[in-house]
Design a protein around this motif. Structure first.
Motif, PDB file in Angstrom:
ATOM      1  N   ASN A   2      -2.544 -13.072  -9.055  1.00 15.37           N
ATOM      2  CA  ASN A   2      -3.350 -12.189  -8.207  1.00 15.37           C
ATOM      3  C   ASN A   2      -4.794 -12.268  -8.696  1.00 15.37           C
ATOM      4  N   GLU A   5      -6.427  -9.120 -10.260  1.00 13.70           N
ATOM      5  CA  GLU A   5      -5.791  -8.489 -11.419  1.00 13.70           C
ATOM      6  C   GLU A   5      -6.828  -7.727 -12.256  1.00 13.70           C
ATOM      7  N   GLN A 240      -1.310  -8.596  -2.092  1.00 13.89           N
ATOM      8  CA  GLN A 240      -2.026  -8.452  -3.364  1.00 13.89           C
ATOM      9  C   GLN A 240      -2.455  -7.003  -3.581  1.00 13.89           C
ATOM     10  N   ASP A 242      -0.936  -4.088  -2.649  1.00  8.96           N
ATOM     11  CA  ASP A 242       0.101  -3.149  -3.089  1.00  8.96           C
ATOM     12  C   ASP A 242       0.324  -3.193  -4.614  1.00  8.96           C
ATOM     13  N   PRO A 243       0.518  -4.396  -5.210  1.00 10.73           N
ATOM     14  CA  PRO A 243       0.684  -4.434  -6.676  1.00 10.73           C
ATOM     15  C   PRO A 243      -0.525  -3.883  -7.431  1.00 10.73           C
ATOM     16  N   ARG A 246      -0.234  -0.135  -7.340  1.00 13.63           N
ATOM     17  CA  ARG A 246       0.861   0.324  -8.223  1.00 13.63           C
ATOM     18  C   ARG A 246       0.439   0.267  -9.695  1.00 13.63           C
ATOM     19  N   GLY A 253       2.243   2.695  -4.544  1.00 13.66           N
ATOM     20  CA  GLY A 253       1.661   1.607  -3.758  1.00 13.66           C
ATOM     21  C   GLY A 253       0.758   2.128  -2.655  1.00 13.66           C
TER      22      GLY A 253
END
Ligand code: UTP
Length: 505
Positions: A2, A5, A240, A242-243, A246, A253
């Motif tokens: 991602n 990140e 990308q 949603d993670p 979270r 999410g």
């Protein structure tokens, strides 16, 4: 991996114009004035593989009541606005190896659709060498011949720089650029108000966007924050986003607000850019914008590509090149009002509908084109009674009233209100208004058809009239199986599954 990140997504700066009202009207009035200093940039180099149409997408009719192509529709807005604002509004069209010759042929056959010589700039997008494996070896078609592929719609930024077009526009007093796509007949419903928001809020990069349901397969616009970096507002792919949520601010999410929408509006790739900061970015980057590569691997070690991959660019990634101080914002509109593209062939579109996705077929795009016309009539106070929904080739359609308000009739909602008062239209009626026409208390009955066109310099007033169906008029007739399979029937009809027959009006 991602690429975002470590970033925390928060809601971007936004203006919500998803309902009509005072704010909408003010933005639209300001935007219309600013349209005099706007250039329209149409990216039309895509292959259209999902649609599979044998020709350029710009030639496809957005509606088959009078059969107006996408390019004819776009240029009619530019023509009407140029006349009204007393300024030749420039149009840039980006083509590619696959679309360049077809676009030139269409422009020539239609005398540039009445635009002045020099009003249209064609920029042919370049291809880039494809890579065959994770070592980035160049893929070759045959000895000494590279395998070349399109560089993506982000290439428009490179071309506006290297061709000198952006600079030329600045010298000519252009202040905004409006980026549009090849098959979205709705874009000019929302464009004026979006330009108005760019002006009133000082947005350097303004994404025209829609309310998005959490998890919906459309990119979300988010402000990304990371310690030590200035915040960046960008389109983040839904898988990308949603993670990221979270891992940071929202353990559940992407969750809905009280209206059921995500905090992160859906990106539809319609952009208003302010030219001054854009020039700055183009100069400092030399027009080179962020690239990405998205290979599909054929082996578990992820070293071999299924097909040669290439570096691609996306036009919405431009803010990655912003330094600081540039203001990125979002303007939300009603979805159907601003976006309904013709991207899918009928079979794939029906499958998408079956799994609750948008059809994005030629038929759904035409359906929405008329729907926007009905929204305008309602905003002007005309009573509109819709025909019951039908399903044609697996695509739900509301077959009427079919309303086409040409740009020569109205460029804004305020224009529609000034030209229409009272009256009603119902069922499978048809209404086409073109030029300096006014309607006062006009009733158009179910199935009836009124086509009112004022010639250049003339005016037409229709008052206290009822139009009834006398004999069959504009009828929507599904194509038979034999017609769907016949090359004698134009392909632009077969991609929608019906024709509209004008019998009497
Ligand atoms: P799309 O992804 O909708 O269209 O591009 P596509 O690439 O033509 O369709 P498929 O994926 O093959 O079915 C959005 C817009 O970007 C333009 C398209 O013409 C469309 O207006 N585009 C896309 C380019 O100008 N160049 C490109 O390399 C890719």
């Amino acid at each position: 991996a991602n690429p975002f990140e470590g970033c925390t997504p928060t809601q971007p700066d936004l203006v919500d114009l998803s309902t009509f009202g005072k704010d909408y009207d003010q933005a639209e009035a300001l935007g219309l004035r600013c349209f005099a200093d706007t250039a329209v940039v149409l990216v039309a180099g895509g292959l259209g593989e999902r649609l599979g149409y044998h020709g350029i997408k710009l030639d496809i009719p957005v509606e088959v009541t009078e059969t107006t192509s996408y390019l004819a529709h776009y240029t009619s807005v530019i023509r009407a606005a140029s006349k009204r604002l007393g300024r030749e509004i420039p149009l840039v069209i980006m083509t590619s190896r696959e679309t360049n010759a077809g676009t030139i042929a269409t422009l020539e056959a239609n005398q540039n659709f009445g635009l002045a010589p020099g009003q249209i700039t064609l920029l042919n997008q370049e291809l880039v060498p494809a890579l065959s494996d994770i070592e980035a070896h160049l893929s070759i078609e045959e000895k000494y011949r590279l395998n070349l592929k399109p560089h993506g719609h982000g290439h428009i930024h490179t071309l506006l720089h290297t061709s000198g077009t952006a600079k030329k526009f600045a010298a000519a007093g252009i202040r905004h650029l409006l980026f549009i796509q090849d098959t979205n007949g709705q874009v000019f419903n929302a464009a004026m108000a979006a330009i108005g928001v760019s002006e009133s809020h000082g947005y350097d990069f303004n994404s025209i966007a829609v309310n998005r349901i959490p998890g919906e397969a459309v990119g979300g616009l988010a402000k990304l924050e990371k310690s030590g970096c200035p915040p960046l507002t960008l389109n983040v792919e839904y898988n990308q986003l949603d993670p990221l949520l979270r891992a940071t601010v929202s353990p559940e999410g992407d969750i809905p607000d009280e209206r059921g929408f995500s905090l992160f509006p859906g990106n539809i790739n319609l952009i208003v850019l302010r030219l001054a900061p854009y020039l700055r970015v183009l100069e400092s980057s030399r027009g080179i914008i962020a690239e990405f590569v998205n290979p599909k691997f054929s082996d578990p070690e992820r070293t071999k590509f299924k097909k040669p991959a290439r570096l691609e660019t996306l036009m919405q990634d431009l803010p990655k090149s912003f330094v600081s101080g540039e203001k990125v914002g979002v303007t939300i509109f009603d979805r159907v009002w601003c976006f309904s593209a013709c991207k899918n062939n009928l079979v794939d579109a029906a499958a998408k509908v079956a799994s609750n996705g948008p059809a994005e077929s030629a038929s759904s795009a035409e359906n929405d084109f008329y729907l926007a016309g009905r929204m305008k009539l309602r905003a002007a106070g005309m009573e509109v009674i819709e025909a019951p929904q039908k399903t044609l080739s697996g695509i739900p359609l509301v077959p009427g009233p079919r309303v086409i308000l040409r740009p020569s009739f109205a460029l804004t909602l305020a224009d529609v209100r000034a030209r229409i008062s009272g009256g009603s239209i119902s069922g499978e009626a048809t209404l086409v208004l073109d030029g300096d026409v006014t309607l006062e208390n006009v009733t158009i009955a179910d199935g009836a058809s009124l086509v009112a066109k004022a010639p250049e310099g003339g005016t037409l007033e229709i008052k206290d009239r009822t139009v009834t169906r006398s004999g069959a008029v504009h009828d929507l007739v599904p194509l038979t199986d034999a017609e769907m399979a016949s090359s004698d029937v134009p392909e632009y009809l077969r991609i929608r599954g019906y024709r509209i027959v004008a019998r009497e009006a």
